[in-house]
Motif scaffolding. Structure first.
Motif, PDB file in Angstrom:
ATOM      1  N   LEU A   1      -1.319  -5.886  -9.594  1.00 54.92           N
ATOM      2  CA  LEU A   1       0.236  -5.858  -9.054  1.00 54.92           C
ATOM      3  C   LEU A   1       0.269  -4.944  -8.204  1.00 54.92           C
ATOM      4  O   LEU A   1       0.769  -4.711  -7.091  1.00 54.92           O
ATOM      5  CB  LEU A   1       1.254  -6.079 -10.225  1.00 54.92           C
ATOM      6  CG  LEU A   1       1.270  -7.428 -11.031  1.00 54.92           C
ATOM      7  CD1 LEU A   1       2.373  -7.204 -12.034  1.00 54.92           C
ATOM      8  CD2 LEU A   1       1.369  -8.551  -9.968  1.00 54.92           C
ATOM      9  N   THR A   2      -0.377  -3.736  -8.584  1.00 53.76           N
ATOM     10  CA  THR A   2      -0.012  -2.186  -7.841  1.00 53.76           C
ATOM     11  C   THR A   2      -0.890  -2.387  -6.511  1.00 53.76           C
ATOM     12  O   THR A   2      -0.245  -2.364  -5.615  1.00 53.76           O
ATOM     13  CB  THR A   2      -0.651  -1.199  -8.620  1.00 53.76           C
ATOM     14  OG1 THR A   2       0.412  -1.033  -9.799  1.00 53.76           O
ATOM     15  CG2 THR A   2      -0.422   0.146  -7.859  1.00 53.76           C
ATOM     16  N   GLU A   3      -1.863  -2.984  -6.600  1.00 53.92           N
ATOM     17  CA  GLU A   3      -2.975  -3.156  -5.709  1.00 53.92           C
ATOM     18  C   GLU A   3      -2.264  -4.252  -4.558  1.00 53.92           C
ATOM     19  O   GLU A   3      -2.443  -3.953  -3.171  1.00 53.92           O
ATOM     20  CB  GLU A   3      -4.188  -3.394  -5.883  1.00 53.92           C
ATOM     21  CG  GLU A   3      -5.250  -3.495  -5.020  1.00 53.92           C
ATOM     22  CD  GLU A   3      -6.709  -3.352  -5.298  1.00 53.92           C
ATOM     23  OE1 GLU A   3      -7.635  -4.141  -4.500  1.00 53.92           O
ATOM     24  OE2 GLU A   3      -7.015  -3.052  -6.404  1.00 53.92           O
ATOM     25  N   ALA A   4      -1.888  -5.338  -5.176  1.00 55.33           N
ATOM     26  CA  ALA A   4      -1.360  -6.525  -4.226  1.00 55.33           C
ATOM     27  C   ALA A   4      -0.066  -5.848  -3.467  1.00 55.33           C
ATOM     28  O   ALA A   4       0.157  -6.228  -2.471  1.00 55.33           O
ATOM     29  CB  ALA A   4      -0.938  -7.432  -5.218  1.00 55.33           C
ATOM     30  N   ALA A   5       0.833  -5.029  -4.229  1.00 53.74           N
ATOM     31  CA  ALA A   5       2.134  -4.510  -3.669  1.00 53.74           C
ATOM     32  C   ALA A   5       1.630  -3.673  -2.514  1.00 53.74           C
ATOM     33  O   ALA A   5       2.149  -3.754  -1.327  1.00 53.74           O
ATOM     34  CB  ALA A   5       2.843  -3.680  -4.634  1.00 53.74           C
ATOM     35  N   SER A   6       0.504  -2.742  -2.684  1.00 56.78           N
ATOM     36  CA  SER A   6       0.288  -1.737  -1.421  1.00 56.78           C
ATOM     37  C   SER A   6      -0.253  -2.661  -0.475  1.00 56.78           C
ATOM     38  O   SER A   6      -0.126  -2.548   0.813  1.00 56.78           O
ATOM     39  CB  SER A   6      -0.684  -0.744  -2.070  1.00 56.78           C
ATOM     40  OG  SER A   6      -1.312   0.010  -1.153  1.00 56.78           O
ATOM     41  N   SER A   7      -1.095  -3.626  -0.626  1.00 62.79           N
ATOM     42  CA  SER A   7      -1.644  -4.639   0.205  1.00 62.79           C
ATOM     43  C   SER A   7      -0.757  -5.284   1.249  1.00 62.79           C
ATOM     44  O   SER A   7      -0.599  -5.253   2.402  1.00 62.79           O
ATOM     45  CB  SER A   7      -2.520  -5.493  -0.415  1.00 62.79           C
ATOM     46  OG  SER A   7      -3.156  -6.464   0.772  1.00 62.79           O
ATOM     47  N   ASN A   8       0.409  -5.710   0.527  1.00 60.74           N
ATOM     48  CA  ASN A   8       1.466  -6.559   1.079  1.00 60.74           C
ATOM     49  C   ASN A   8       2.215  -5.567   2.089  1.00 60.74           C
ATOM     50  O   ASN A   8       2.550  -5.788   3.402  1.00 60.74           O
ATOM     51  CB  ASN A   8       2.512  -7.120   0.114  1.00 60.74           C
ATOM     52  CG  ASN A   8       2.124  -8.485  -0.309  1.00 60.74           C
ATOM     53  OD1 ASN A   8       1.597  -9.175   0.349  1.00 60.74           O
ATOM     54  ND2 ASN A   8       2.598  -8.514  -1.659  1.00 60.74           N
ATOM     55  N   MET A   9       2.277  -4.326   1.731  1.00 66.33           N
ATOM     56  CA  MET A   9       2.945  -3.076   2.416  1.00 66.33           C
ATOM     57  C   MET A   9       2.391  -2.888   3.611  1.00 66.33           C
ATOM     58  O   MET A   9       2.734  -2.789   4.740  1.00 66.33           O
ATOM     59  CB  MET A   9       3.497  -2.101   1.929  1.00 66.33           C
ATOM     60  CG  MET A   9       4.685  -2.165   0.693  1.00 66.33           C
ATOM     61  SD  MET A   9       5.157  -0.659  -0.104  1.00 66.33           S
ATOM     62  CE  MET A   9       3.892  -0.442  -1.126  1.00 66.33           C
ATOM     63  N   MET A  10       0.983  -2.866   3.546  1.00 62.15           N
ATOM     64  CA  MET A  10       0.058  -2.500   4.775  1.00 62.15           C
ATOM     65  C   MET A  10       0.020  -3.641   5.531  1.00 62.15           C
ATOM     66  O   MET A  10       0.352  -3.375   6.727  1.00 62.15           O
ATOM     67  CB  MET A  10      -1.375  -2.089   4.008  1.00 62.15           C
ATOM     68  CG  MET A  10      -2.547  -1.818   5.103  1.00 62.15           C
ATOM     69  SD  MET A  10      -4.081  -2.169   4.581  1.00 62.15           S
ATOM     70  CE  MET A  10      -4.108  -3.938   4.505  1.00 62.15           C
ATOM     71  N   GLU A  11      -0.068  -4.906   5.219  1.00 62.56           N
ATOM     72  CA  GLU A  11      -0.084  -6.053   6.063  1.00 62.56           C
ATOM     73  C   GLU A  11       1.276  -5.901   6.921  1.00 62.56           C
ATOM     74  O   GLU A  11       1.294  -6.369   8.210  1.00 62.56           O
ATOM     75  CB  GLU A  11      -0.161  -7.105   5.267  1.00 62.56           C
ATOM     76  CG  GLU A  11      -1.498  -7.302   4.453  1.00 62.56           C
ATOM     77  CD  GLU A  11      -2.419  -8.433   5.168  1.00 62.56           C
ATOM     78  OE1 GLU A  11      -2.146  -8.822   6.265  1.00 62.56           O
ATOM     79  OE2 GLU A  11      -3.133  -8.990   4.113  1.00 62.56           O
TER      80      GLU A  11
ATOM     81  N   GLU B   1      -9.832  -6.075  11.313  1.00 66.13           N
ATOM     82  CA  GLU B   1      -9.432  -5.345   9.948  1.00 66.13           C
ATOM     83  C   GLU B   1      -8.691  -6.196   9.219  1.00 66.13           C
ATOM     84  O   GLU B   1      -8.590  -6.075   7.694  1.00 66.13           O
ATOM     85  CB  GLU B   1      -8.442  -3.913  10.040  1.00 66.13           C
ATOM     86  CG  GLU B   1      -9.519  -2.815  10.619  1.00 66.13           C
ATOM     87  CD  GLU B   1     -10.679  -2.361  10.051  1.00 66.13           C
ATOM     88  OE1 GLU B   1     -10.615  -2.676   8.743  1.00 66.13           O
ATOM     89  OE2 GLU B   1     -11.238  -1.396  10.117  1.00 66.13           O
ATOM     90  N   ILE B   2      -7.821  -7.069   9.670  1.00 65.44           N
ATOM     91  CA  ILE B   2      -6.901  -7.906   9.181  1.00 65.44           C
ATOM     92  C   ILE B   2      -7.555  -8.943   8.498  1.00 65.44           C
ATOM     93  O   ILE B   2      -7.285  -9.665   7.358  1.00 65.44           O
ATOM     94  CB  ILE B   2      -5.705  -8.567   9.829  1.00 65.44           C
ATOM     95  CG1 ILE B   2      -4.301  -8.651   9.103  1.00 65.44           C
ATOM     96  CG2 ILE B   2      -6.181  -9.713  10.618  1.00 65.44           C
ATOM     97  CD1 ILE B   2      -3.680  -7.433   8.661  1.00 65.44           C
ATOM     98  N   GLU B   3      -8.445  -9.520   9.045  1.00 65.83           N
ATOM     99  CA  GLU B   3      -9.503 -10.525   8.560  1.00 65.83           C
ATOM    100  C   GLU B   3     -10.299  -9.835   7.511  1.00 65.83           C
ATOM    101  O   GLU B   3     -10.314 -10.676   6.086  1.00 65.83           O
ATOM    102  CB  GLU B   3     -10.639 -10.963   9.597  1.00 65.83           C
ATOM    103  CG  GLU B   3     -11.525 -12.155   8.918  1.00 65.83           C
ATOM    104  CD  GLU B   3     -12.381 -12.640   9.916  1.00 65.83           C
ATOM    105  OE1 GLU B   3     -13.252 -13.630   9.694  1.00 65.83           O
ATOM    106  OE2 GLU B   3     -12.500 -11.857  11.079  1.00 65.83           O
TER     107      GLU B   3
END
Length: 220
Positions: free
Chosen positions: A85-95, A170-172
């Motif tokens: 969940l932590t990694e997913a949250a950070s990835s969402n913010m980055m995207e 990078e997004i891919e």
């Protein structure tokens, strides 16, 4: 660029509004096995690093192939629902940060359209993650993990066609990593709501990766 064979077609995603949302009535046995994702898992299992000295500060490398109760094996990493969940949250913010950059700096209308879709979908996913984490008494990070921040910083220095090329590439890659991670969680998460979230989000991630792959080819 790699061409992906998807288990779930884009038409199925388009037919479902807000398909990343958790539905309590949805079965958690929806098949999500994907040979592509298995390959990416082995390739990107070290991604999402936190800190500077370990592959994942939220996870440990198991001594064997077995995992302890409450953990999942992601390539060479043992992850937990909290670390996911932590990694997913950070990835969402980055995207979302990268999508905003694309809207400001891209020279192509199709990339701007893609960025708007990313913003919309990942904003919804972030809301779900917050609700899910709250129900598990977990506080999600408000800042990016180091590798995600590094990527945002790198693209922030680019403009025009140079930005377009790097952004799509990078997004891919980011979606390939996310697909592999969500595949593991969708089949192995011990908590029903976490597993359901991963299952419901996977088709969206696959759609994003598919679009990114096509756009990446255009700007190469």
């Amino acid at each position: 660029m790699k061409k992906i064979l998807y288990v779930l077609g884009i038409s199925a995603v388009a037919a479902s509004t807000g398909c990343s949302r958790i539905d309590a009535n949805t079965s958690n046995t929806v098949p999500t096995a994907d040979n592509y994702a298995a390959t990416v898992t082995s390739t990107h299992a070290g991604a999402g690093a936190v800190g500077t000295t370990s592959a994942d500060a939220y996870a440990t490398t198991p001594a064997s192939n077995a995992t302890v109760p409450g953990t999942m094996l992601y390539g060479t990493r043992t992850i937990t629902e909290a670390s996911f969940l932590t990694e997913a949250a950070s990835s969402n913010m980055m995207e979302m940060q990268l999508a905003k950059l694309a809207l400001e700096r891209s020279s192509r209308s199709e990339i701007k359209e893609f960025a708007r879709m990313i913003l919309n979908h990942h904003a919804k996913a972030s809301e779900e993650l917050t609700t899910l984490a709250s129900g598990m008494n977990l506080t999600l990070p408000t800042g990016l993990m180091p590798d995600h921040q590094e990527l945002v910083d790198k693209l922030s220095k680019l403009t025009g066609n140079e930005f377009d090329k790097k952004y799509m590439d990078e997004i891919e890659e980011a979606h390939e990593r996310d697909i592999a991670l969500y595949e593991v969680v969708s089949t192995a998460a011990p908590t029903t709501t976490v597993k359901a979230f991963a299952i419901r989000t996977l088709p969206v991630l696959r759609m994003h990766e598919h679009h990114a792959d096509k756009l990446d080819d255009k700007v190469e």
